[in-house]
Design a protein around this motif. Structure first.
Motif, PDB file in Angstrom:
ATOM      1  N   LEU A 186       0.815  -1.219  -0.079  1.00 61.67           N
ATOM      2  CA  LEU A 186       0.002  -0.045  -0.147  1.00 61.67           C
ATOM      3  C   LEU A 186       0.911   1.063   0.082  1.00 61.67           C
ATOM      4  CD1 LEU A 186      -2.894  -1.014   2.411  1.00 61.67           C
ATOM      5  CD2 LEU A 186      -3.063  -0.979  -0.025  1.00 61.67           C
ATOM      6  N   SER A 187       1.966   1.356   0.781  1.00 62.86           N
ATOM      7  CA  SER A 187       3.000   2.211   0.977  1.00 62.86           C
ATOM      8  C   SER A 187       3.449   2.483  -0.616  1.00 62.86           C
ATOM      9  CB  SER A 187       3.970   2.199   1.781  1.00 62.86           C
ATOM     10  OG  SER A 187       3.421   2.023   3.065  1.00 62.86           O
ATOM     11  N   LYS A 190       1.274   4.283  -3.241  1.00 59.89           N
ATOM     12  CA  LYS A 190       1.044   5.737  -3.125  1.00 59.89           C
ATOM     13  C   LYS A 190       2.176   6.570  -3.896  1.00 59.89           C
ATOM     14  CE  LYS A 190      -0.336   5.680   1.759  1.00 59.89           C
ATOM     15  NZ  LYS A 190       0.188   6.047   3.139  1.00 59.89           N
ATOM     16  N   ASN A 191       3.136   6.012  -4.370  1.00 64.86           N
ATOM     17  CA  ASN A 191       4.238   6.682  -5.090  1.00 64.86           C
ATOM     18  C   ASN A 191       3.979   6.382  -6.739  1.00 64.86           C
ATOM     19  OD1 ASN A 191       5.142   8.244  -2.750  1.00 64.86           O
ATOM     20  ND2 ASN A 191       6.311   6.012  -2.419  1.00 64.86           N
ATOM     21  N   GLU A 194      -1.731   5.140 -11.424  1.00 64.91           N
ATOM     22  CA  GLU A 194      -2.825   4.089 -11.451  1.00 64.91           C
ATOM     23  C   GLU A 194      -2.577   2.902 -12.453  1.00 64.91           C
ATOM     24  OE1 GLU A 194      -7.532   3.546 -11.837  1.00 64.91           O
ATOM     25  OE2 GLU A 194      -6.576   5.599 -11.327  1.00 64.91           O
ATOM     26  N   SER A 199      -3.140  -2.527  -9.211  1.00 62.79           N
ATOM     27  CA  SER A 199      -4.344  -2.535  -8.305  1.00 62.79           C
ATOM     28  C   SER A 199      -4.863  -3.857  -8.083  1.00 62.79           C
ATOM     29  CB  SER A 199      -5.377  -1.800  -9.165  1.00 62.79           C
ATOM     30  OG  SER A 199      -5.066  -0.227  -9.182  1.00 62.79           O
TER      31      SER A 199
END
Length: 384
Positions: A186-187, A190-191, A194, A199
């Motif tokens: 998840l971290s 963030k960077n 998409e 996903s």
């Protein structure tokens, strides 16, 4: 032109065969393994490694080497998540790009298995509909002959269907530190922009974490129950063995481990053989896809019985989940134990666990699923 064919994809000649490839350059099982075997595993794997990792929906080509075709297309068909991650579009892309590539290379015949209908998690009918939707665009195109090979699908009765089996496998197969991996992922997201694959992986991990938490609650309940029960009934022994084998360090458990109080493997085997009205070991072997010699050896040396043999016998003898647990324990094994297995082995054993829990006992049908899903089939005939 195109047509769906029920039968063996390997029995007819073609210009191109499409392999449902792992995104990583490795040899799988089922169709993947059979193509490598027929083409010459060493040469084909070397060519695949030169391609490198594939993105879902991507198609790459290699020579067919010893396979009876001109080319092998390596196609990374997508996994099904929830229908919101472009899964349908990516699967359609696999078919369309493969067909167009075949035409560009001057190939007139291309063979597909039904992509993504195995371990990738697409419902059988949906996977078939997507394939047909793409192929209809080539219905009047006489320059290419498209054949999609189908195999008998799993039953869709009240006990199970293919999608529920695949969902069970996906959500019950994860590393011990899945929570930590998911948090780090998840971290990482963030960077990153998409991306479908990112996903999709995150959604799979979320489901695995959720399922592990539920299972941990069940495990804690088992431990609490076990701590309160100190007699040596068969049920308590099963609880003890499960905890001892799965969690390794259980010094606070003090059960009576007198083996004489519990039925032996041979006792249980003869009991269930009689219940199934199977007159001899040969009949059992036939039903379980085993050699008679395998059963004879198992009766002589129970501690050396493989997990595969126990699963085959449990399914062939129509055991309930509780009976299968006791069957494994009679050989000093635990049906739950998977910490020594690779991820691929865990996924495969989860097929058997699911079938035992749902009362699905047709080994021939289970083996068709395993083969279509690039997994080693169950029984002595699994050895190539």
């Amino acid at each position: 032109m195109y047509k769906f064919v029920y039968g063996d994809i390997f029995t007819q000649n073609t210009n191109v065969i499409v392999m449902p490839a792992n995104p990583k350059p490795v040899i799988g099982n089922g169709i993947d393994k059979e193509i490598y075997k027929r083409a010459g595993a060493e040469e084909l794997l070397k060519a695949r490694q030169e391609i490198g990792e594939l993105k879902y929906g991507e198609v790459k080509v290699t020579p067919a080497f010893n396979y009876d075709a001109n080319y092998i297309f390596h196609c990374a068909s997508p996994k099904w998540i929830d229908g919101k991650h472009d899964e349908k579009e990516l699967l359609a892309k696999c078919y369309r790009d493969s067909i167009e590539l075949a035409k560009q290379m001057g190939s007139r015949i291309i063979f597909f298995p039904l992509l993504s209908s195995g371990m990738q998690g697409f419902q059988y009918d949906l996977a078939k509909d997507i394939a047909e939707e793409v192929c209809k665009d080539y219905e009047e195109d006489n320059s290419i002959d498209i054949r999609i090979f189908l195999r008998k699908r799993l039953s869709s009765g009240n006990r199970y269907d293919r999608k529920s089996l695949e969902f069970y496998i996906e959500t019950h197969t994860y590393p011990d530190n899945i929570e930590e991996i998911y948090k780090q992922y998840l971290s990482f997201m963030k960077n990153m922009p998409e991306d479908h694959e990112i996903s999709m992986n995150a959604e799979i991990m979320r489901l695995q974490v959720e399922n592990k938490r539920k299972e941990q609650e069940q495990i804690n309940a088992v431990k609490k129950k076990a701590e309160k029960r100190k007699n040596s009934s068969a049920v308590d022994y099963i609880v003890y063995q499960y905890c001892r084998m799965q969690y390794k360090s259980l010094s606070d458990f003090s059960f009576n481990e007198t083996d004489d109080e519990f039925p032996s493997f041979e006792d249980l085997y003869e009991k269930y053989k009689e219940r199934c009205n199977l007159k001899n070991d040969s009949k059992v072997a036939e039903r379980c896809n085993l050699n008679r010699d395998t059963i004879s050896r198992a009766k002589k040396a129970t501690r050396g019985i493989s997990r595969d043999t126990l699963f085959a016998l449990s399914l062939g003898l129509r055991l309930s989940w509780e009976e299968a647990e006791e069957f494994f324990i009679s050989c000093d094994k635990a049906i739950y134990t998977d910490y020594q297995l690779t991820e691929a082995e865990k996924r495969r054993e989860n097929v058997f666990r699911f079938c035992l829990k749902r009362g699905v006992y047709d080994i021939a049908e289970i083996n068709e699923y395993l083969f279509d899903s690039n997994m080693l089939i169950l029984g002595n005939n699994a050895v190539a």
